[in-house]
Design a protein around this motif. Sequence first.
Motif, short mmCIF file in Angstrom:
data_model
loop_
_atom_site.label_atom_id
_atom_site.label_comp_id
_atom_site.label_asym_id
_atom_site.label_seq_id
_atom_site.Cartn_x
_atom_site.Cartn_y
_atom_site.Cartn_z
N ARG A 314 0.86 -1.14 -0.06
CA ARG A 314 -0.07 -0.04 0.00
C ARG A 314 0.74 1.28 0.10
O ARG A 314 0.29 2.37 -0.14
N LEU A 315 2.21 1.17 0.17
CA LEU A 315 3.02 2.28 0.29
C LEU A 315 3.54 2.65 -0.81
O LEU A 315 4.63 3.39 -1.06
N GLY A 316 3.18 1.90 -2.27
CA GLY A 316 3.88 2.18 -3.40
C GLY A 316 3.34 3.33 -3.93
O GLY A 316 2.43 4.25 -3.53
N GLN A 317 3.82 3.90 -5.23
CA GLN A 317 3.16 5.17 -6.00
C GLN A 317 3.15 4.63 -7.29
O GLN A 317 3.94 3.88 -8.02
N TRP A 318 2.40 5.14 -8.39
CA TRP A 318 2.24 4.96 -9.67
C TRP A 318 3.52 5.82 -10.49
O TRP A 318 3.59 7.12 -9.98
N VAL A 319 4.18 5.32 -11.32
CA VAL A 319 5.27 6.08 -11.91
C VAL A 319 5.08 5.79 -13.30
O VAL A 319 4.82 4.58 -13.71
N ASP A 320 5.05 6.79 -14.12
CA ASP A 320 4.89 6.54 -15.59
C ASP A 320 5.75 5.86 -16.37
O ASP A 320 6.89 5.63 -16.16
N VAL A 321 5.46 5.26 -17.46
CA VAL A 321 6.22 4.21 -18.35
C VAL A 321 5.65 4.73 -19.78
O VAL A 321 4.80 5.06 -20.13
N PRO A 322 6.80 4.88 -20.71
CA PRO A 322 6.65 5.09 -22.03
C PRO A 322 5.91 3.97 -23.00
O PRO A 322 6.46 3.70 -24.03
N GLY A 323 4.62 3.61 -22.72
CA GLY A 323 4.25 2.61 -23.09
C GLY A 323 3.68 2.94 -24.86
O GLY A 323 4.05 1.82 -25.45
N ASN A 324 3.45 4.05 -25.00
CA ASN A 324 3.16 4.39 -26.34
C ASN A 324 4.19 4.28 -27.13
O ASN A 324 4.30 3.68 -28.46
N THR A 325 5.43 4.72 -26.89
CA THR A 325 6.60 4.81 -27.70
C THR A 325 7.08 3.29 -27.72
O THR A 325 7.50 2.73 -28.86
N PHE A 326 6.93 2.39 -26.64
CA PHE A 326 7.35 1.00 -26.63
C PHE A 326 6.54 0.27 -27.77
O PHE A 326 7.07 -0.52 -28.31
N LEU A 327 5.26 0.50 -27.37
CA LEU A 327 4.32 -0.38 -28.63
C LEU A 327 4.38 0.15 -30.05
O LEU A 327 4.43 -1.07 -30.96
N GLN A 328 4.90 1.41 -30.19
CA GLN A 328 5.01 1.96 -31.69
C GLN A 328 6.56 0.89 -32.06
O GLN A 328 6.38 0.57 -33.27
N ALA A 329 7.40 0.78 -31.16
CA ALA A 329 8.59 0.28 -31.53
C ALA A 329 8.53 -1.26 -31.74
O ALA A 329 8.87 -2.09 -32.85
N CYS A 330 7.41 -1.91 -30.92
CA CYS A 330 6.97 -3.42 -31.20
C CYS A 330 6.27 -3.46 -32.36
O CYS A 330 6.82 -4.45 -33.44
N PHE A 331 5.46 -2.93 -32.76
CA PHE A 331 4.55 -3.15 -34.03
C PHE A 331 5.27 -2.60 -35.36
O PHE A 331 5.01 -3.17 -36.53
N LYS A 332 6.33 -1.76 -35.10
CA LYS A 332 7.21 -1.41 -36.42
C LYS A 332 8.13 -2.64 -36.67
O LYS A 332 8.28 -2.99 -37.73
#
Length: 498
Positions: A314-332
Amino acid sequence: MTQERLIPALASRRAGVLLHPTSLPGKLGALGEEARRFIDLLARAGVTVWQMLPVGPTHQDRSPYNSLSANAGNPELIDLQELVMEGWLDREELPVEASIDDRRELLGTAANRYFKSRAEKPAEYRDSYDDFVQENSVWLYDYVLFQVLRDSHQGASWRDWSTRLRDRDPEALEQVKVESEDEIKRVKFEQFVFNRQWLALRRYGRERGIYLFGDIPIFVAHDSADVWAHRNLFKLDEEGEPLVVAGVPPDYFSESGQHWGNPLYNWEAMEADGFQWWLSRLGVQQKLFDLIRIDHFRGLVACWEIPAGNPDARLGQWVDVPGNTFLQACFKTFPSLPLVAENLGLIGEDVESLRETFDLPGMAVLQFGFDGSAENPHLNHNHNPHDVIYTGTHDNDTSLGWYLSQGEGTRARMHDYIGSDAESMPWCLMRLAMQSVSWLAIVPLQDVLGLDASGRLNTPGTGQGNWRWHFKWEDINMDHIHRLRHFLELYGRMPPTG
Protein backbone atom coordinates in the motif's frame (compact mmCIF):
# COMPACT_ATOMS: atom_id res chain seq x y z
CA MET A 1 -7.88 -3.75 -41.52
CA THR A 2 -7.95 -3.82 -37.72
CA GLN A 3 -5.29 -5.55 -35.68
CA GLU A 4 -7.37 -8.56 -34.70
CA ARG A 5 -8.15 -9.28 -38.37
CA LEU A 6 -4.42 -9.70 -38.99
CA ILE A 7 -4.33 -12.50 -36.40
CA PRO A 8 -5.69 -15.82 -37.70
CA ALA A 9 -6.62 -17.05 -34.22
CA LEU A 10 -8.95 -14.05 -33.85
CA ALA A 11 -10.40 -14.05 -37.36
CA SER A 12 -13.55 -16.03 -36.50
CA ARG A 13 -15.60 -17.09 -33.48
CA ARG A 14 -13.64 -19.66 -31.49
CA ALA A 15 -13.42 -21.33 -28.10
CA GLY A 16 -10.36 -22.20 -26.07
CA VAL A 17 -9.39 -24.15 -22.99
CA LEU A 18 -6.94 -22.86 -20.38
CA LEU A 19 -4.52 -25.48 -19.08
CA HIS A 20 -0.86 -25.08 -18.19
CA PRO A 21 1.32 -27.97 -19.46
CA THR A 22 2.48 -28.72 -15.90
CA SER A 23 -1.12 -29.76 -15.18
CA LEU A 24 -0.95 -32.58 -17.73
CA PRO A 25 -0.70 -36.07 -16.22
CA GLY A 26 2.74 -37.02 -17.60
CA LYS A 27 5.37 -38.02 -15.03
CA LEU A 28 8.23 -37.97 -17.53
CA GLY A 29 7.45 -34.67 -19.23
CA ALA A 30 4.52 -33.00 -20.95
CA LEU A 31 5.67 -32.04 -24.45
CA GLY A 32 5.28 -35.43 -26.10
CA GLU A 33 2.42 -37.90 -26.03
CA GLU A 34 0.61 -36.21 -23.12
CA ALA A 35 0.35 -32.88 -24.94
CA ARG A 36 -0.59 -34.52 -28.24
CA ARG A 37 -3.33 -36.48 -26.52
CA PHE A 38 -4.67 -33.25 -25.02
CA ILE A 39 -4.68 -31.56 -28.42
CA ASP A 40 -6.63 -34.51 -29.81
CA LEU A 41 -9.13 -34.08 -26.98
CA LEU A 42 -9.54 -30.38 -27.77
CA ALA A 43 -10.05 -31.11 -31.45
CA ARG A 44 -12.70 -33.69 -30.59
CA ALA A 45 -14.60 -31.02 -28.64
CA GLY A 46 -14.28 -28.47 -31.45
CA VAL A 47 -11.96 -26.30 -29.35
CA THR A 48 -9.38 -24.45 -31.46
CA VAL A 49 -7.28 -22.54 -28.90
CA TRP A 50 -5.09 -23.96 -26.13
CA GLN A 51 -4.15 -21.22 -23.68
CA MET A 52 -1.36 -21.75 -21.18
CA LEU A 53 0.81 -19.79 -18.76
CA PRO A 54 4.46 -18.75 -19.25
CA VAL A 55 6.66 -21.76 -20.07
CA GLY A 56 10.02 -20.58 -18.70
CA PRO A 57 12.14 -22.37 -16.06
CA THR A 58 10.79 -21.64 -12.58
CA HIS A 59 12.14 -21.15 -9.07
CA GLN A 60 11.25 -23.51 -6.24
CA ASP A 61 7.85 -21.86 -5.82
CA ARG A 62 7.02 -23.23 -9.31
CA SER A 63 5.36 -19.96 -10.31
CA PRO A 64 5.48 -19.51 -14.09
CA TYR A 65 5.41 -15.76 -13.44
CA ASN A 66 8.70 -15.92 -11.51
CA SER A 67 11.01 -17.40 -14.11
CA LEU A 68 14.77 -17.81 -14.25
CA SER A 69 14.69 -16.53 -17.83
CA ALA A 70 12.36 -14.50 -20.02
CA ASN A 71 13.32 -16.58 -23.06
CA ALA A 72 14.37 -20.09 -22.02
CA GLY A 73 12.01 -23.04 -21.89
CA ASN A 74 11.35 -25.06 -18.75
CA PRO A 75 13.39 -28.31 -19.01
CA GLU A 76 10.90 -29.98 -16.66
CA LEU A 77 8.45 -29.99 -19.58
CA ILE A 78 10.79 -32.00 -21.83
CA ASP A 79 9.35 -35.45 -22.48
CA LEU A 80 12.12 -37.92 -21.68
CA GLN A 81 10.30 -40.67 -23.58
CA GLU A 82 10.77 -38.67 -26.76
CA LEU A 83 14.53 -38.84 -26.17
CA VAL A 84 14.31 -42.62 -26.30
CA MET A 85 12.70 -42.29 -29.72
CA GLU A 86 15.55 -39.98 -30.77
CA GLY A 87 18.06 -42.63 -29.69
CA TRP A 88 19.59 -40.43 -27.01
CA LEU A 89 18.30 -42.49 -24.06
CA ASP A 90 17.54 -46.17 -23.51
CA ARG A 91 14.06 -47.07 -22.33
CA GLU A 92 15.37 -49.04 -19.36
CA GLU A 93 17.12 -45.90 -18.12
CA LEU A 94 13.81 -44.11 -17.55
CA PRO A 95 12.37 -44.05 -14.02
CA VAL A 96 8.65 -44.33 -13.36
CA GLU A 97 8.64 -40.67 -12.37
CA ALA A 98 11.55 -38.27 -12.91
CA SER A 99 12.69 -35.97 -10.10
CA ILE A 100 14.60 -32.78 -10.91
CA ASP A 101 17.88 -34.58 -10.16
CA ASP A 102 16.84 -37.57 -12.31
CA ARG A 103 15.97 -35.24 -15.14
CA ARG A 104 19.27 -33.36 -14.96
CA GLU A 105 21.24 -36.61 -15.00
CA LEU A 106 19.24 -38.11 -17.88
CA LEU A 107 19.45 -34.96 -19.95
CA GLY A 108 23.18 -34.90 -19.33
CA THR A 109 23.41 -38.49 -20.56
CA ALA A 110 21.35 -37.64 -23.65
CA ALA A 111 23.53 -34.61 -24.35
CA ASN A 112 26.72 -36.67 -24.18
CA ARG A 113 25.33 -39.22 -26.61
CA TYR A 114 24.10 -36.52 -28.96
CA PHE A 115 27.44 -34.74 -29.16
CA LYS A 116 29.40 -37.98 -29.52
CA SER A 117 27.23 -39.07 -32.44
CA ARG A 118 27.21 -35.76 -34.32
CA ALA A 119 30.21 -36.54 -36.50
CA GLU A 120 28.60 -39.74 -37.76
CA LYS A 121 25.28 -38.15 -38.69
CA PRO A 122 24.10 -36.28 -41.83
CA ALA A 123 24.67 -32.54 -42.00
CA GLU A 124 21.02 -31.70 -41.28
CA TYR A 125 21.32 -33.55 -37.95
CA ARG A 126 24.13 -31.23 -36.90
CA ASP A 127 22.63 -28.14 -38.50
CA SER A 128 19.43 -28.21 -36.44
CA TYR A 129 21.40 -27.77 -33.20
CA ASP A 130 23.87 -25.27 -34.68
CA ASP A 131 21.05 -23.23 -36.19
CA PHE A 132 19.21 -23.14 -32.85
CA VAL A 133 22.31 -21.91 -31.00
CA GLN A 134 22.99 -19.24 -33.60
CA GLU A 135 19.41 -18.02 -33.87
CA ASN A 136 19.09 -17.69 -30.09
CA SER A 137 22.57 -16.40 -29.27
CA VAL A 138 21.23 -13.06 -28.00
CA TRP A 139 19.85 -14.71 -24.85
CA LEU A 140 21.17 -18.28 -24.84
CA TYR A 141 24.79 -17.52 -23.90
CA ASP A 142 23.81 -15.52 -20.81
CA TYR A 143 21.17 -18.02 -19.74
CA VAL A 144 23.51 -20.99 -20.04
CA LEU A 145 26.24 -19.34 -17.97
CA PHE A 146 23.68 -18.17 -15.42
CA GLN A 147 22.21 -21.64 -15.01
CA VAL A 148 25.60 -23.36 -14.78
CA LEU A 149 26.78 -20.88 -12.16
CA ARG A 150 23.53 -21.12 -10.23
CA ASP A 151 23.84 -24.93 -10.14
CA SER A 152 27.44 -24.70 -8.95
CA HIS A 153 26.32 -22.36 -6.14
CA GLN A 154 23.56 -24.79 -5.00
CA GLY A 155 20.82 -22.53 -6.30
CA ALA A 156 22.05 -19.34 -4.62
CA SER A 157 21.00 -16.05 -6.21
CA TRP A 158 23.54 -14.32 -8.44
CA ARG A 159 23.72 -11.47 -5.89
CA ASP A 160 25.38 -13.96 -3.50
CA TRP A 161 28.08 -15.10 -5.91
CA SER A 162 31.63 -13.77 -5.78
CA THR A 163 31.94 -10.14 -6.84
CA ARG A 164 33.71 -11.11 -10.08
CA LEU A 165 30.93 -13.48 -11.11
CA ARG A 166 28.16 -11.24 -9.85
CA ASP A 167 29.56 -8.36 -11.88
CA ARG A 168 30.32 -10.51 -14.94
CA ASP A 169 34.08 -10.05 -15.04
CA PRO A 170 35.10 -11.27 -18.56
CA GLU A 171 38.09 -13.28 -17.33
CA ALA A 172 36.01 -14.98 -14.65
CA LEU A 173 33.33 -15.93 -17.17
CA GLU A 174 35.92 -17.30 -19.59
CA GLN A 175 37.28 -19.48 -16.82
CA VAL A 176 33.78 -20.83 -16.16
CA LYS A 177 33.43 -21.70 -19.84
CA VAL A 178 36.65 -23.73 -19.73
CA GLU A 179 35.98 -25.47 -16.41
CA SER A 180 32.28 -26.24 -17.01
CA GLU A 181 32.28 -27.34 -20.64
CA ASP A 182 30.12 -30.44 -20.05
CA GLU A 183 27.53 -28.56 -17.98
CA ILE A 184 27.38 -25.79 -20.58
CA LYS A 185 26.72 -28.38 -23.28
CA ARG A 186 23.99 -29.96 -21.17
CA VAL A 187 22.13 -26.71 -20.59
CA LYS A 188 22.38 -25.74 -24.28
CA PHE A 189 21.16 -29.20 -25.20
CA GLU A 190 18.19 -28.86 -22.81
CA GLN A 191 17.09 -25.69 -24.57
CA PHE A 192 17.64 -27.25 -27.99
CA VAL A 193 15.47 -30.23 -27.03
CA PHE A 194 12.78 -28.06 -25.46
CA ASN A 195 12.60 -25.98 -28.63
CA ARG A 196 12.58 -29.10 -30.83
CA GLN A 197 9.74 -30.71 -28.88
CA TRP A 198 7.79 -27.47 -28.65
CA LEU A 199 7.91 -26.76 -32.37
CA ALA A 200 6.88 -30.35 -33.08
CA LEU A 201 3.91 -29.86 -30.74
CA ARG A 202 2.97 -26.61 -32.43
CA ARG A 203 3.05 -28.32 -35.83
CA TYR A 204 0.88 -31.13 -34.45
CA GLY A 205 -1.61 -28.57 -33.19
CA ARG A 206 -1.66 -26.65 -36.44
CA GLU A 207 -2.40 -29.83 -38.38
CA ARG A 208 -5.48 -30.29 -36.18
CA GLY A 209 -6.57 -26.66 -36.25
CA ILE A 210 -5.34 -25.80 -32.74
CA TYR A 211 -3.72 -22.43 -31.99
CA LEU A 212 -1.37 -22.03 -29.01
CA PHE A 213 -2.03 -19.01 -26.78
CA GLY A 214 0.89 -17.99 -24.56
CA ASP A 215 1.54 -15.51 -21.78
CA ILE A 216 4.32 -12.99 -21.13
CA PRO A 217 4.80 -11.79 -17.54
CA ILE A 218 5.42 -8.07 -17.80
CA PHE A 219 8.11 -8.31 -15.10
CA VAL A 220 10.97 -10.77 -14.61
CA ALA A 221 12.41 -12.30 -11.46
CA HIS A 222 15.30 -10.57 -9.73
CA ASP A 223 17.15 -13.87 -9.62
CA SER A 224 17.14 -14.38 -13.37
CA ALA A 225 19.57 -14.49 -16.25
CA ASP A 226 18.01 -11.32 -17.65
CA VAL A 227 18.64 -9.13 -14.61
CA TRP A 228 22.13 -10.59 -14.08
CA ALA A 229 23.08 -9.93 -17.70
CA HIS A 230 21.32 -6.56 -18.15
CA ARG A 231 21.54 -4.74 -14.83
CA ASN A 232 21.48 -1.37 -16.58
CA LEU A 233 17.93 -2.08 -17.75
CA PHE A 234 16.60 -2.36 -14.20
CA LYS A 235 16.37 0.00 -11.21
CA LEU A 236 19.17 -1.51 -9.12
CA ASP A 237 21.93 -0.20 -6.89
CA GLU A 238 25.64 -0.77 -7.53
CA GLU A 239 25.54 -4.22 -5.93
CA GLY A 240 22.54 -5.34 -7.95
CA GLU A 241 19.92 -4.91 -5.23
CA PRO A 242 16.58 -3.37 -6.28
CA LEU A 243 15.83 0.22 -5.41
CA VAL A 244 12.10 -0.30 -5.93
CA VAL A 245 10.01 -3.41 -6.60
CA ALA A 246 6.77 -4.21 -8.41
CA GLY A 247 3.32 -4.88 -7.05
CA VAL A 248 -0.21 -3.51 -7.16
CA PRO A 249 -2.33 -1.49 -4.73
CA PRO A 250 -5.44 -3.03 -3.14
CA ASP A 251 -7.95 -4.38 -5.68
CA TYR A 252 -10.49 -7.20 -5.93
CA PHE A 253 -7.72 -9.81 -5.87
CA SER A 254 -6.27 -8.54 -2.55
CA GLU A 255 -7.52 -6.04 0.04
CA SER A 256 -3.96 -5.12 1.06
CA GLY A 257 -2.49 -5.04 -2.44
CA GLN A 258 0.18 -7.38 -3.73
CA HIS A 259 3.93 -7.16 -3.15
CA TRP A 260 5.46 -9.08 -6.07
CA GLY A 261 9.07 -8.10 -5.39
CA ASN A 262 10.20 -8.04 -9.03
CA PRO A 263 12.75 -5.37 -9.94
CA LEU A 264 11.32 -2.59 -12.08
CA TYR A 265 12.57 -1.59 -15.48
CA ASN A 266 14.75 1.39 -16.18
CA TRP A 267 12.54 2.46 -19.07
CA GLU A 268 14.82 5.38 -19.95
CA ALA A 269 17.69 2.94 -20.60
CA MET A 270 15.39 0.60 -22.52
CA GLU A 271 14.14 3.40 -24.73
CA ALA A 272 17.71 4.55 -25.40
CA ASP A 273 18.58 1.31 -27.22
CA GLY A 274 15.24 0.98 -28.98
CA PHE A 275 13.79 -1.57 -26.52
CA GLN A 276 16.05 -4.29 -27.92
CA TRP A 277 15.68 -6.60 -24.90
CA TRP A 278 11.90 -6.53 -25.24
CA LEU A 279 11.97 -6.98 -29.00
CA SER A 280 14.19 -10.02 -28.65
CA ARG A 281 11.81 -11.43 -26.04
CA LEU A 282 8.77 -10.91 -28.26
CA GLY A 283 10.57 -12.47 -31.19
CA VAL A 284 11.20 -15.65 -29.18
CA GLN A 285 7.57 -15.87 -28.03
CA GLN A 286 6.25 -15.46 -31.57
CA LYS A 287 8.13 -18.61 -32.55
CA LEU A 288 6.29 -20.51 -29.81
CA PHE A 289 2.76 -19.10 -29.88
CA ASP A 290 -0.02 -17.90 -32.18
CA LEU A 291 -1.44 -15.51 -29.56
CA ILE A 292 0.45 -13.82 -26.72
CA ARG A 293 -1.12 -12.26 -23.64
CA ILE A 294 0.82 -9.47 -21.91
CA ASP A 295 0.20 -9.95 -18.22
CA HIS A 296 -0.43 -6.72 -16.24
CA PHE A 297 -0.80 -4.57 -19.35
CA ARG A 298 -1.50 -1.54 -17.18
CA GLY A 299 2.22 -1.67 -16.29
CA LEU A 300 2.91 -0.25 -19.75
CA VAL A 301 1.15 2.95 -18.69
CA ALA A 302 2.41 3.21 -15.11
CA CYS A 303 4.05 0.83 -12.62
CA TRP A 304 3.25 0.58 -8.93
CA GLU A 305 6.68 1.20 -7.37
CA ILE A 306 7.13 -0.04 -3.81
CA PRO A 307 10.27 1.00 -1.89
CA ALA A 308 12.63 -1.98 -1.75
CA GLY A 309 12.65 -3.70 1.62
CA ASN A 310 9.15 -2.47 2.52
CA PRO A 311 6.67 -5.36 2.60
CA ASP A 312 3.57 -3.14 2.56
CA ALA A 313 2.28 -2.87 -1.02
CA ARG A 314 0.00 0.00 0.00
CA LEU A 315 3.01 2.30 0.36
CA GLY A 316 3.84 2.29 -3.35
CA GLN A 317 3.17 4.94 -5.97
CA TRP A 318 2.36 5.02 -9.68
CA VAL A 319 5.29 5.95 -11.92
CA ASP A 320 4.73 6.63 -15.62
CA VAL A 321 6.02 4.31 -18.36
CA PRO A 322 6.57 5.22 -22.07
CA GLY A 323 4.07 2.61 -23.22
CA ASN A 324 3.08 4.38 -26.43
CA THR A 325 6.68 4.68 -27.63
CA PHE A 326 7.34 1.07 -26.60
CA LEU A 327 4.37 -0.37 -28.48
CA GLN A 328 5.18 1.72 -31.55
CA ALA A 329 8.62 0.07 -31.59
CA CYS A 330 7.03 -3.37 -31.14
CA PHE A 331 4.61 -3.02 -34.04
CA LYS A 332 7.21 -1.40 -36.27
CA THR A 333 9.36 -4.51 -35.83
CA PHE A 334 6.48 -7.00 -35.78
CA PRO A 335 3.52 -5.49 -37.72
CA SER A 336 1.25 -8.48 -37.01
CA LEU A 337 2.30 -9.00 -33.39
CA PRO A 338 -0.54 -11.13 -31.93
CA LEU A 339 -0.92 -9.43 -28.55
CA VAL A 340 -3.80 -9.63 -26.08
CA ALA A 341 -3.80 -7.17 -23.18
CA GLU A 342 -4.53 -8.37 -19.64
CA ASN A 343 -6.52 -5.33 -18.51
CA LEU A 344 -7.89 -6.60 -15.20
CA GLY A 345 -7.60 -4.85 -11.85
CA LEU A 346 -7.43 -1.08 -11.39
CA ILE A 347 -7.79 0.08 -14.98
CA GLY A 348 -8.23 3.75 -15.83
CA GLU A 349 -9.00 5.59 -19.03
CA ASP A 350 -5.27 6.00 -19.73
CA VAL A 351 -4.78 2.22 -19.83
CA GLU A 352 -7.79 1.65 -22.08
CA SER A 353 -6.71 4.51 -24.32
CA LEU A 354 -3.30 2.90 -24.88
CA ARG A 355 -4.89 -0.48 -25.57
CA GLU A 356 -7.37 0.99 -28.03
CA THR A 357 -4.69 3.04 -29.79
CA PHE A 358 -3.00 -0.20 -30.79
CA ASP A 359 -6.28 -2.09 -31.25
CA LEU A 360 -5.36 -4.77 -28.73
CA PRO A 361 -7.99 -7.23 -27.49
CA GLY A 362 -8.66 -7.00 -23.77
CA MET A 363 -10.21 -9.43 -21.28
CA ALA A 364 -13.48 -9.89 -19.43
CA VAL A 365 -14.08 -12.42 -16.63
CA LEU A 366 -17.62 -13.53 -15.86
CA GLN A 367 -16.88 -14.22 -12.20
CA PHE A 368 -16.32 -10.47 -11.78
CA GLY A 369 -19.64 -9.52 -13.32
CA PHE A 370 -22.26 -9.98 -10.64
CA ASP A 371 -21.88 -6.98 -8.33
CA GLY A 372 -25.35 -5.70 -9.14
CA SER A 373 -24.31 -3.02 -11.65
CA ALA A 374 -25.69 -3.22 -15.18
CA GLU A 375 -22.63 -1.25 -16.31
CA ASN A 376 -20.19 -3.91 -15.11
CA PRO A 377 -17.85 -4.50 -18.11
CA HIS A 378 -17.64 -8.24 -17.37
CA LEU A 379 -21.33 -8.83 -18.13
CA ASN A 380 -22.22 -10.20 -21.56
CA HIS A 381 -24.18 -7.20 -22.77
CA ASN A 382 -21.10 -5.01 -22.25
CA HIS A 383 -18.61 -7.29 -24.02
CA ASN A 384 -16.70 -6.19 -27.12
CA PRO A 385 -16.39 -8.62 -30.05
CA HIS A 386 -12.59 -8.38 -30.21
CA ASP A 387 -12.03 -9.01 -26.48
CA VAL A 388 -11.41 -12.41 -24.90
CA ILE A 389 -14.05 -13.66 -22.46
CA TYR A 390 -13.32 -16.07 -19.58
CA THR A 391 -15.39 -17.82 -16.96
CA GLY A 392 -12.30 -17.45 -14.73
CA THR A 393 -8.53 -17.23 -15.11
CA HIS A 394 -5.64 -19.07 -13.47
CA ASP A 395 -5.84 -16.54 -10.62
CA ASN A 396 -9.52 -17.23 -9.93
CA ASP A 397 -11.11 -20.07 -8.07
CA THR A 398 -12.80 -22.63 -10.30
CA SER A 399 -16.27 -21.47 -11.32
CA LEU A 400 -17.91 -24.04 -9.06
CA GLY A 401 -15.59 -23.14 -6.19
CA TRP A 402 -16.34 -19.45 -6.71
CA TYR A 403 -20.09 -20.08 -6.82
CA LEU A 404 -20.08 -22.12 -3.62
CA SER A 405 -18.15 -19.36 -1.81
CA GLN A 406 -20.59 -16.59 -2.78
CA GLY A 407 -23.51 -15.29 -0.78
CA GLU A 408 -27.10 -15.83 -1.82
CA GLY A 409 -27.27 -12.31 -3.27
CA THR A 410 -24.50 -12.91 -5.81
CA ARG A 411 -25.87 -16.30 -6.74
CA ALA A 412 -29.35 -14.86 -7.22
CA ARG A 413 -28.03 -12.02 -9.40
CA MET A 414 -26.15 -14.50 -11.57
CA HIS A 415 -29.18 -16.76 -12.10
CA ASP A 416 -31.41 -13.75 -12.70
CA TYR A 417 -28.98 -12.49 -15.35
CA ILE A 418 -28.81 -15.89 -17.04
CA GLY A 419 -32.58 -16.16 -16.87
CA SER A 420 -32.67 -19.60 -15.28
CA ASP A 421 -31.39 -21.59 -12.34
CA ALA A 422 -32.18 -24.94 -13.95
CA GLU A 423 -28.65 -25.54 -15.28
CA SER A 424 -26.01 -26.44 -12.72
CA MET A 425 -22.68 -24.72 -12.18
CA PRO A 426 -20.26 -24.45 -13.84
CA TRP A 427 -22.17 -25.21 -17.05
CA CYS A 428 -24.50 -22.26 -16.77
CA LEU A 429 -21.51 -19.89 -16.58
CA MET A 430 -19.76 -21.71 -19.43
CA ARG A 431 -22.91 -21.34 -21.54
CA LEU A 432 -22.87 -17.60 -20.81
CA ALA A 433 -19.24 -17.41 -22.00
CA MET A 434 -20.03 -19.22 -25.24
CA GLN A 435 -23.05 -16.95 -25.85
CA SER A 436 -20.88 -13.82 -25.66
CA VAL A 437 -20.38 -11.63 -28.72
CA SER A 438 -16.64 -11.86 -28.02
CA TRP A 439 -14.94 -13.80 -30.80
CA LEU A 440 -12.81 -15.84 -28.41
CA ALA A 441 -14.18 -17.48 -25.25
CA ILE A 442 -11.85 -19.37 -22.88
CA VAL A 443 -12.76 -21.79 -20.09
CA PRO A 444 -10.29 -23.45 -17.71
CA LEU A 445 -10.18 -27.24 -17.95
CA GLN A 446 -11.22 -27.36 -14.29
CA ASP A 447 -14.57 -25.87 -15.31
CA VAL A 448 -15.03 -28.43 -18.08
CA LEU A 449 -14.39 -31.14 -15.46
CA GLY A 450 -16.82 -29.49 -13.03
CA LEU A 451 -14.25 -29.19 -10.22
CA ASP A 452 -14.73 -27.29 -6.99
CA ALA A 453 -12.03 -25.28 -5.16
CA SER A 454 -9.86 -28.39 -4.89
CA GLY A 455 -8.93 -27.75 -8.53
CA ARG A 456 -7.74 -24.19 -7.99
CA LEU A 457 -4.30 -23.55 -9.52
CA ASN A 458 -3.27 -20.29 -7.85
CA THR A 459 -4.42 -17.95 -5.10
CA PRO A 460 -2.83 -14.48 -5.56
CA GLY A 461 -1.00 -13.10 -2.55
CA THR A 462 -0.20 -16.55 -1.14
CA GLY A 463 3.08 -18.39 -1.43
CA GLN A 464 2.18 -21.97 -0.58
CA GLY A 465 0.34 -24.73 -2.41
CA ASN A 466 0.05 -23.01 -5.77
CA TRP A 467 0.84 -24.26 -9.29
CA ARG A 468 0.57 -27.95 -8.33
CA TRP A 469 -2.82 -29.05 -9.62
CA HIS A 470 -2.87 -31.64 -12.39
CA PHE A 471 -5.56 -33.88 -13.79
CA LYS A 472 -5.58 -37.59 -14.60
CA TRP A 473 -6.88 -38.98 -17.86
CA GLU A 474 -9.46 -41.00 -15.99
CA ASP A 475 -10.88 -37.67 -14.74
CA ILE A 476 -12.04 -36.86 -18.26
CA ASN A 477 -15.74 -37.58 -18.69
CA MET A 478 -16.48 -37.75 -22.40
CA ASP A 479 -20.02 -36.61 -21.70
CA HIS A 480 -18.48 -33.30 -20.64
CA ILE A 481 -16.50 -33.10 -23.88
CA HIS A 482 -19.63 -33.77 -25.91
CA ARG A 483 -21.56 -31.19 -23.92
CA LEU A 484 -18.84 -28.59 -24.54
CA ARG A 485 -18.92 -29.38 -28.25
CA HIS A 486 -22.69 -28.89 -28.24
CA PHE A 487 -22.19 -25.38 -26.80
CA LEU A 488 -19.66 -24.59 -29.52
CA GLU A 489 -22.03 -25.81 -32.21
CA LEU A 490 -24.96 -23.92 -30.68
CA TYR A 491 -23.14 -20.58 -30.42
CA GLY A 492 -21.11 -20.64 -33.62
CA ARG A 493 -17.65 -21.43 -32.21
CA MET A 494 -16.80 -24.55 -34.18
CA PRO A 495 -13.72 -24.52 -36.47
CA PRO A 496 -14.23 -22.70 -39.76
CA THR A 497 -14.84 -24.99 -42.71
CA GLY A 498 -13.57 -24.67 -46.25
